[in-house]
Enzyme design. Structure first.
Site, mmCIF file in Angstrom:
data_model
loop_
_atom_site.group_PDB
_atom_site.id
_atom_site.type_symbol
_atom_site.label_atom_id
_atom_site.label_comp_id
_atom_site.label_asym_id
_atom_site.label_seq_id
_atom_site.Cartn_x
_atom_site.Cartn_y
_atom_site.Cartn_z
ATOM 1 N N ARG A 104 -30.009 91.237 -33.889
ATOM 2 C CA ARG A 104 -29.270 92.257 -33.145
ATOM 3 C C ARG A 104 -27.892 92.419 -33.747
ATOM 4 O O ARG A 104 -27.156 91.447 -33.868
ATOM 5 C CB ARG A 104 -29.070 91.784 -31.691
ATOM 6 C CG ARG A 104 -30.149 92.183 -30.790
ATOM 7 C CD ARG A 104 -29.796 92.109 -29.343
ATOM 8 N NE ARG A 104 -28.778 91.153 -28.918
ATOM 9 C CZ ARG A 104 -28.377 91.046 -27.671
ATOM 10 N NH1 ARG A 104 -28.886 91.827 -26.743
ATOM 11 N NH2 ARG A 104 -27.478 90.168 -27.319
ATOM 12 N N THR A 108 -23.465 97.060 -32.028
ATOM 13 C CA THR A 108 -24.293 98.128 -31.442
ATOM 14 C C THR A 108 -25.394 97.570 -30.537
ATOM 15 O O THR A 108 -25.981 98.303 -29.757
ATOM 16 C CB THR A 108 -24.985 98.937 -32.550
ATOM 17 O OG1 THR A 108 -25.881 98.053 -33.254
ATOM 18 C CG2 THR A 108 -23.982 99.527 -33.517
ATOM 19 N N ASP A 200 -27.329 81.716 -26.410
ATOM 20 C CA ASP A 200 -27.939 82.275 -27.625
ATOM 21 C C ASP A 200 -29.092 81.378 -28.049
ATOM 22 O O ASP A 200 -28.891 80.244 -28.495
ATOM 23 C CB ASP A 200 -26.883 82.366 -28.739
ATOM 24 C CG ASP A 200 -27.414 83.115 -29.942
ATOM 25 O OD1 ASP A 200 -28.480 82.716 -30.477
ATOM 26 O OD2 ASP A 200 -26.799 84.113 -30.340
ATOM 27 N N ASP A 203 -29.193 80.097 -31.799
ATOM 28 C CA ASP A 203 -28.154 79.093 -32.071
ATOM 29 C C ASP A 203 -28.478 77.768 -31.389
ATOM 30 O O ASP A 203 -28.265 76.698 -31.963
ATOM 31 C CB ASP A 203 -26.788 79.605 -31.594
ATOM 32 C CG ASP A 203 -26.208 80.638 -32.543
ATOM 33 O OD1 ASP A 203 -26.661 80.715 -33.703
ATOM 34 O OD2 ASP A 203 -25.305 81.376 -32.120
HETATM 35 C C1 PRP Z 1 -32.063 87.398 -29.901
HETATM 36 C C2 PRP Z 1 -33.384 87.084 -29.252
HETATM 37 C C3 PRP Z 1 -34.106 88.392 -29.342
HETATM 38 C C4 PRP Z 1 -32.992 89.388 -29.144
HETATM 39 C C5 PRP Z 1 -33.042 89.859 -27.728
HETATM 40 O O1 PRP Z 1 -32.153 87.373 -31.260
HETATM 41 O O2 PRP Z 1 -34.066 86.023 -29.864
HETATM 42 O O3 PRP Z 1 -34.765 88.612 -30.564
HETATM 43 O O4 PRP Z 1 -31.765 88.693 -29.402
HETATM 44 O O5 PRP Z 1 -32.130 90.881 -27.524
HETATM 45 P P1 PRP Z 1 -32.573 92.400 -27.243
HETATM 46 O O6 PRP Z 1 -33.674 92.355 -26.251
HETATM 47 O O7 PRP Z 1 -31.312 92.996 -26.698
HETATM 48 O O8 PRP Z 1 -32.964 93.013 -28.544
HETATM 49 P P2 PRP Z 1 -30.882 87.496 -32.238
HETATM 50 O O9 PRP Z 1 -30.648 88.917 -32.614
HETATM 51 O O10 PRP Z 1 -29.718 86.778 -31.634
HETATM 52 O O11 PRP Z 1 -31.364 86.793 -33.561
HETATM 53 P P3 PRP Z 1 -31.751 85.258 -33.835
HETATM 54 O O12 PRP Z 1 -33.049 85.003 -33.124
HETATM 55 O O13 PRP Z 1 -31.886 85.229 -35.316
HETATM 56 O O14 PRP Z 1 -30.636 84.383 -33.326
HETATM 57 N N1 URA Z 2 -30.242 86.926 -27.328
HETATM 58 C C1 URA Z 2 -30.055 85.655 -26.924
HETATM 59 O O1 URA Z 2 -30.271 84.704 -27.687
HETATM 60 N N2 URA Z 2 -29.653 85.452 -25.667
HETATM 61 C C2 URA Z 2 -29.432 86.450 -24.813
HETATM 62 O O2 URA Z 2 -29.053 86.186 -23.658
HETATM 63 C C3 URA Z 2 -29.626 87.763 -25.250
HETATM 64 C C4 URA Z 2 -30.043 87.981 -26.522
#
Ligand code: PRP
Ligand code: URA
Length: 209
Positions: A104, A108, A200, A203
């Site tokens: 994400r 945005t 997160d 993380d």
């Molecule tokens: C997080 C999570 C989802 C997304 C959810 O991933 O694991 O994929 O955000 O958010 P949304 O429903 O608003 O799209 P992130 O983009 O943080 O990537 P990561 O898994 O690599 O940490």
């Molecule tokens: N992605 C995450 O990892 N946590 C949230 O709460 C939303 C998006």
């Protein structure tokens, strides 16, 4: 809503409470996410087809049930969805694993694609998309659209925590996809994080913050 199943088994709820706890470190967090994914897979596969097979036990002949339907593909949305794969594979060891890389954009909140590698026969398989967090729904919607463009038809989405807004967005974009979640949280904060959520997920799984 017909498209969503909330899994409220006491073991799932207990483990999810530990996952949410900010004092749970990465190793325990990873183990718990794997365990909850395995328990949820038990529910997600509840309607899989079976057929009669003849078996000979050491004592005599009998007819038993074995799985007969489509083969399975587990598709984690990278990174965080990866944490759920091993738990599902413990129940369905023959499943193939495809990967969809999305992150994400922090400003945005829109998903940005960076990777897609899927089993060749994706159109013939039952698909379980994994991502612990369904927040705005943008990542799941994009991942499912990518899968459909590659021919996937039978798609289920497995999350740990889904925000109401994300559920509504996925149902509107992909009404044919069933969502399984262990919890439904009502709110997103200004940064698009689920409240109370778990923080997160990527993380916390990989210790990157
Ligand atoms: C997080 C999570 C989802 C997304 C959810 O991933 O694991 O994929 O955000 O958010 P949304 O429903 O608003 O799209 P992130 O983009 O943080 O990537 P990561 O898994 O690599 O940490
Ligand atoms: N992605 C995450 O990892 N946590 C949230 O709460 C939303 C998006």
């Amino acid at each position: 809503m017909n498209n969503i199943t909330q899994i409220t088994h006491p073991l799932v709820l207990h483990k999810l409470a530990l996952i949410r706890d900010k004092n749970t470190g990465s190793k325990d967090f990873r183990d718990l996410v794997e365990e909850v994914a395995m328990l949820m897979a038990y529910e997600v596969t509840r309607n899989f087809q079976t057929e009669d097979v003849k078996i000979e036990t050491p004592i005599g002949k009998t007819t038993c049930k074995m799985l007969s339907g489509k083969k399975v593909a587990v598709i984690p949305i990278l990174r965080a969805g990866l944490g759920m794969v091993s738990g599902i594979l413990r129940l369905i060891p023959a499943a193939r694993v495809g990967h969809i890389g999305l992150y994400r954009d922090e400003t945005t909140l829109k998903p940005v694609e960076y990777f897609c590698k899927l089993p060749q026969d994706i159109g013939e398989r039952e698909i379980i998309v994994t991502d612990p967090m369904l927040a705005t729904g943008g990542s799941a919607i994009d991942a499912i659209s990518m899968l459909k463009r590659k021919g996937a038809k039978n798609i289920q989405l497995m999350c740990l925590i889904a925000a109401r807004q994300g559920i509504e967005a996925v149902v509107e974009a992909h009404p044919d996809v069933h969502i399984y979640t262990a919890a439904i949280d009502e709110e997103l904060n200004g940064n698009g994080y689920i409240v109370p959520g778990l923080g997160d997920a990527g993380d916390r799984l990989y210790g990157t913050k």
